[in-house]
Design an enzyme around this catalytic site. Structure first.
Site, mmCIF file in Angstrom:
data_model
loop_
_atom_site.group_PDB
_atom_site.id
_atom_site.type_symbol
_atom_site.label_atom_id
_atom_site.label_comp_id
_atom_site.label_asym_id
_atom_site.label_seq_id
_atom_site.Cartn_x
_atom_site.Cartn_y
_atom_site.Cartn_z
ATOM 1 N N HIS A 301 53.384 66.870 36.892
ATOM 2 C CA HIS A 301 52.410 67.599 36.085
ATOM 3 C C HIS A 301 52.703 67.446 34.591
ATOM 4 O O HIS A 301 52.540 68.375 33.810
ATOM 5 C CB HIS A 301 52.396 69.088 36.465
ATOM 6 C CG HIS A 301 51.048 69.731 36.333
ATOM 7 N ND1 HIS A 301 50.188 69.896 37.391
ATOM 8 C CD2 HIS A 301 50.394 70.247 35.262
ATOM 9 C CE1 HIS A 301 49.084 70.490 36.983
ATOM 10 N NE2 HIS A 301 49.186 70.707 35.686
ATOM 11 N N ASP A 332 51.986 59.174 36.981
ATOM 12 C CA ASP A 332 51.750 59.647 35.618
ATOM 13 C C ASP A 332 53.039 60.239 35.063
ATOM 14 O O ASP A 332 54.098 60.114 35.673
ATOM 15 C CB ASP A 332 50.577 60.639 35.561
ATOM 16 C CG ASP A 332 50.868 61.981 36.248
ATOM 17 O OD1 ASP A 332 52.047 62.304 36.513
ATOM 18 O OD2 ASP A 332 49.906 62.721 36.524
#
Length: 414
Positions: A301, A332
């Site tokens: 996150h 990510d």
């Protein structure tokens, strides 16, 4: 030996006198001078109030997760191959069943109009122009239908937080399907909100409150405040208004009881591709793939939830070796350059997602700033591929990259 000198002649100086046409558009001049994502970050920090900038820039607690993620990309060694014809390079391939021009997409980000009044629409337009997917968050400040009207072209994904009220969640899923989104990213790493201390210290609220601190900050950012006060009120487009912090809202609305068993139910309600975002262990990756999802996102996150969480880039090669033939792997967190993206693809990712890199561009210059961020990354991807001696993404492999881990040897995670 003496140097013979002579008086310079005008005809000798003429070829050296090169004057660029002056650029009177200050925004173009400012963005054109940005050569890296970090350059865009510096511009963004100057142009955005502290609370808004810190909301995008900050992480959880001591912010070790994001620092380690970025260090993970710094600590790589490339292994180029030489004497290859790299005149023509293709940086695109299929991701989740459809072609993409570049191996990255825009990650879902919440409260995006806080960073710049153009918000998600600027990101979607820039993504469509570049031929990459754009992800809309459940916490978006632009409604699903409004985004499609403003940007009818381009590929759109939706990021879903499951609410305690499952009927409302499924109503949102039906709206997304009706609007033509082709992929759902179900975020699973937010049972509760992380401790985002910058937001707490800044008194970050929804919408921003005019306190003495924010008024003083506004004096240095009049354009930002003018945009805020003269456009649509800032709010979560898919949620009710809330007077507290983002973290308090998450803890009130979102469902901490979500389990693996819910994935089959979500899949039965959604007609498109289903991707689970927030995988941080190999065991969880196995369990999710066994339940028939179309892809996974290795993600902590952006370092905004659990501090000291695993670095997704470190986890990537282990997951790719075991599961790469069975599902599509995205990654990510910490991606700030084209070289970072190429390294991730070489180690087994099908696609990467950019969050902060996109938001720095947005804060630096709206849609034009996002275009510049994408351009910087695209240029870096193609340059790195050429320097590695590859002409397409399929030629990249783990032999091109070595991970150098400062926290100790990289063992096989569980």
């Amino acid at each position: 030996m003496a140097v013979n000198r002579r008086v310079p002649r005008v005809r000798d100086l003429a070829p050296l006198l090169q004057f660029n046409r002056p650029q009177f558009d200050t925004s173009k001049r400012r963005l054109g001078a940005a050569l890296t994502i970090q350059d865009l970050r510096r511009i963004a920090k100057r142009r955005t109030p502290r609370a808004a900038f810190d909301y995008a820039d900050g992480g959880a607690e001591d912010e070790l997760s994001i620092a380690r993620a970025r260090q993970g990309f710094r600590d790589i060694e490339f292994h180029p191959t030489i004497l290859r014809d790299v005149t023509t390079v293709c940086a695109g391939w299929n991701v989740l069943g459809q072609p993409t021009v570049l191996p990255f997409g825009i990650a879902p980000t919440g409260f995006t109009r806080l960073m710049h009044t153009e918000g998600e629409i600027a990101g979607a337009r820039a993504a469509a122009a570049a031929g990459i997917p754009f992800s809309l968050s459940t916490l978006a400040t632009c409604a699903i239908e409004d985004l499609v009207i403003a940007v009818p072209q381009g590929r759109k994904w939706f990021q879903l937080y499951m609410w305690r009220d499952r009927d409302r969640s499924m109503a949102l899923v039906r709206r997304v399907a009706a609007a033509g989104f082709d992929t759902m990213l179900v975020t699973v790493d937010v049972p509760v909100a992380g401790a985002r201390l910058r937001d707490v210290r800044n008194g970050m609220s929804i919408p921003p409150a005019l306190t003495l601190r924010t008024v003083l900050d506004a004096m240095g950012h009049p354009r930002w405040w003018f945009d805020l006060l003269t456009t649509e009120p800032l709010a979560f487009a898919s949620l009710d208004r809330w007077p507290g912090t983002v973290g308090e809202y998450l803890n009130t609305v979102f469902d901490p009881s979500l389990t693996f068993d819910d994935l089959a139910w979500i899949k039965s309600q959604w007609p498109g591709k289903l991707v689970v975002k927030g995988i941080q262990t190999l065991d969880d990756a196995r369990a999710v793939v066994d339940r028939g999802v179309d892809g996974i996102v290795l993600s902590n996150h952006g370092g905004r939830q659990l501090d000291r969480a695993p670095v997704p880039f470190h986890l990537l090669p282990h997951v790719a070796r075991e599961l790469g033939k069975h599902t599509e792997i995205l990654v990510d967190t910490g991606i700030m350059s084209g070289a970072d993206i190429v390294a991730a693809i070489a180690l087994g990712a099908r696609c990467t997602l950019i969050g902060r890199a996109y938001l720095y561009g947005l804060m630096a210059g709206g849609e034009a700033g996002v275009n510049r961020a994408i351009e910087i990354l695209q240029t870096g991807v193609i340059r790195t591929m050429r320097l590695l001696g590859v002409t397409c993404l399929e030629e990249l492999s783990p032999r091109h990259v070595t991970q150098l881990r400062r926290l100790g040897p990289i063992g096989a995670p569980t």
